[in-house]
Write an enzyme that holds these catalytic residues in place. Structure first.
Site, mmCIF file in Angstrom:
data_model
loop_
_atom_site.group_PDB
_atom_site.id
_atom_site.type_symbol
_atom_site.label_atom_id
_atom_site.label_comp_id
_atom_site.label_asym_id
_atom_site.label_seq_id
_atom_site.Cartn_x
_atom_site.Cartn_y
_atom_site.Cartn_z
ATOM 1 N N HIS A 273 30.156 54.119 73.595
ATOM 2 C CA HIS A 273 30.436 52.891 73.810
ATOM 3 C C HIS A 273 30.062 52.039 72.628
ATOM 4 O O HIS A 273 30.655 50.924 72.499
ATOM 5 C CB HIS A 273 30.086 52.002 75.221
ATOM 6 C CG HIS A 273 30.609 52.758 76.423
ATOM 7 N ND1 HIS A 273 30.195 53.991 77.153
ATOM 8 C CD2 HIS A 273 31.786 52.140 77.134
ATOM 9 C CE1 HIS A 273 30.663 54.166 78.033
ATOM 10 N NE2 HIS A 273 31.898 53.216 78.274
ATOM 11 N N ASP A 345 39.780 58.503 75.891
ATOM 12 C CA ASP A 345 38.894 57.272 76.583
ATOM 13 C C ASP A 345 39.052 56.001 75.803
ATOM 14 O O ASP A 345 39.986 55.914 74.973
ATOM 15 C CB ASP A 345 37.465 57.624 76.008
ATOM 16 C CG ASP A 345 36.378 57.333 76.992
ATOM 17 O OD1 ASP A 345 36.405 56.331 77.812
ATOM 18 O OD2 ASP A 345 35.238 57.859 77.273
#
Length: 446
Positions: A273, A345
């Site tokens: 992230h 993702d």
């Protein structure tokens, strides 16, 4: 003269009698042949060679022609492909929209979200914690998106990350489900399957039809900042067995499971992230651990696989897995022989945003073999991906047939699960909570 005429007439009569007898035999045989013809289409197929020969002997060509049309009509019906028919009816804009799964802002449908659904015709939406309020409010938000999508020709994926443990999007009124690690410690795949069923019933309460679970990462690095107890454990066998059981639990309740994070996020020391993790493992090392659960899922014909933003330099030194033709194309599609839906993702995560332009990443992942591009937190990002893919097809950089490959898989999955924008939130909250409490007691007792 008299004797000659008598003998001649007698011989002529015998000849005439013989001809009549032969004609009678022919007519009799012909009648028998007709009586024995099959009356059903099935029998006609079985005896087609015999009947064809009989017809040729008796001159009945029209009957043979009629019989030959029966199998061809049946064959045409068998060859009809509803997925291909739906694909053929879509415009290029509608097809590219199906390849985008986007995030929305806030807790109510706003004009930007409506525009994204109407103009980019996105094929799916993902909810995060900041989109969730009460159960009733969340269900109303989900339904408003489905209602807006009614004008589009394909029902929309409504997705969420509901794993249990620390990754939970459900309101507090819904009983919590413990982490994969806690369930993995029971070593009981039946409890894992029930976990999948309970998670599925949770998301159904709000009207979702896709859950980004189960996690198939093997937690082999104790310092891993992003997986940890989201994994069933450090054994590939345990993760495979428990993960496949959970996946079957989702299926049994009609919720589409998405396994993640291929090729394996369990040995990273960086949170994707925030930045791009690097795993310096060889293909042989990955095959001996990380890939085992995903290969098991492919063997069980898993519906969808999410690919991680992790760089594996010994396989591809230039692209992270989510953008890599080596990892998606050669390995997942090629060596694993996986032909289901591949989802990236979130392309707005730091691992991609800090290292690639969004348009470059979008082109790379489609060329690598991805079907759905997940992009959250920005309406502009969804539009960028849409415009980039449209331009690439029109310029010839990406062929429309390549787009069709992905959209075919997406439509097939939506048809398989009979998705409809008319499907409302469903379930009995009180009963579900009671079932979760009872199941948790079983987990705690192990």
């Amino acid at each position: 003269m008299y004797n000659y005429r008598y003998n001649s007439n007698n011989q002529w009569k015998k000849t005439l009698q013989m001809m009549c007898l032969m004609l009678g035999i022919v007519l009799l045989l012909s009648a028998c042949g007709q009586a024995q013809k099959p009356s059903s289409a099935t029998d006609s197929n079985i005896d087609s060679n015999t009947d064809s020969n009989t017809d040729s002997n008796t001159g009945q060509t029209s009957s043979s022609s009629e019989q030959n049309t029966v199998p061809s009509q049946e064959q045409a019906q068998e060859e009809a492909d509803p997925v291909q028919e739906q694909l053929s009816s879509l415009t290029l804009e509608e097809k590219i929209g199906q390849m985008i799964l986007a995030g929305v802002q806030g807790t109510m449908l706003d004009d930007h979200a409506k525009q994204m659904i109407m103009d980019q015709k996105v094929g799916g939406i993902i909810f995060y914690a900041n989109n969730v309020t009460t159960l009733e409010g969340t269900a109303k938000f989900v339904q408003s998106i489905k209602d807006t999508n009614q004008s589009n020709p394909v029902p929309i994926f409504m997705s969420v990350d509901q794993e249990g443990g620390k990754v939970s999007r459900m309101p507090e009124t819904v009983e919590s489900i413990p982490s994969n690690k806690k369930v993995g410690q029971t070593n009981d795949s039946a409890l894992a399957e029930t976990m999948g069923q309970l998670l599925a019933r949770q998301v159904q309460l709000a009207g979702f039809n896709v859950d980004f679970a189960p996690v198939l990462d093997v937690n082999s690095n104790p310092k891993n900042p992003v997986i940890g107890d989201r994994s069933f454990g450090s054994s590939a066998e345990l993760v495979s067995r428990m993960g496949i059981a959970e996946m079957k639990g989702f299926r049994s309740e009609g919720i589409i499971p998405v396994v993640k994070h291929f090729p394996g996020h369990g040995d990273t020391s960086v949170d994707s992230h925030l930045d791009l993790p690097v795993v310096d493992k060889t293909e042989k090392q990955l095959a001996e651990l990380e890939w085992i659960p995903f290969q098991a899922a492919v063997k069980e014909q898993v519906e969808a696989v999410m690919v991680a933003h992790i760089l594996f330099p010994k396989l591809d030194s230039d692209h992270p897995a989510s953008l890599s033709d080596v990892i998606i194309g050669e390995h997942l599609r090629g060596k694993f022989k996986y032909d289901g839906v591949v989802i990236t993702d979130d392309l707005s995560m730091g691992a991609i945003a800090k290292n690639f332009k969004l348009d470059e990443a979008a082109l790379a992942t489609v060329k690598a073999g991805s079907d759905i591009l997940l992009v959250a937190h920005s309406y502009e990002s969804a539009k960028t991906i849409f415009d980039t893919l449209m331009s690439a097809v029109k310029s010839g950089e990406i062929s429309e047939s390549r787009i069709d490959e992905s959209v075919y898989r997406i439509l097939a999955l939506k048809q398989q699960y009979k998705l409809s924008d008319d499907q409302k939130a469903s379930g009995d909250l009180k009963q579900l909570n009671a079932d979760i409490v009872d199941w948790r007691k079983q987990v705690d007792a192990r």
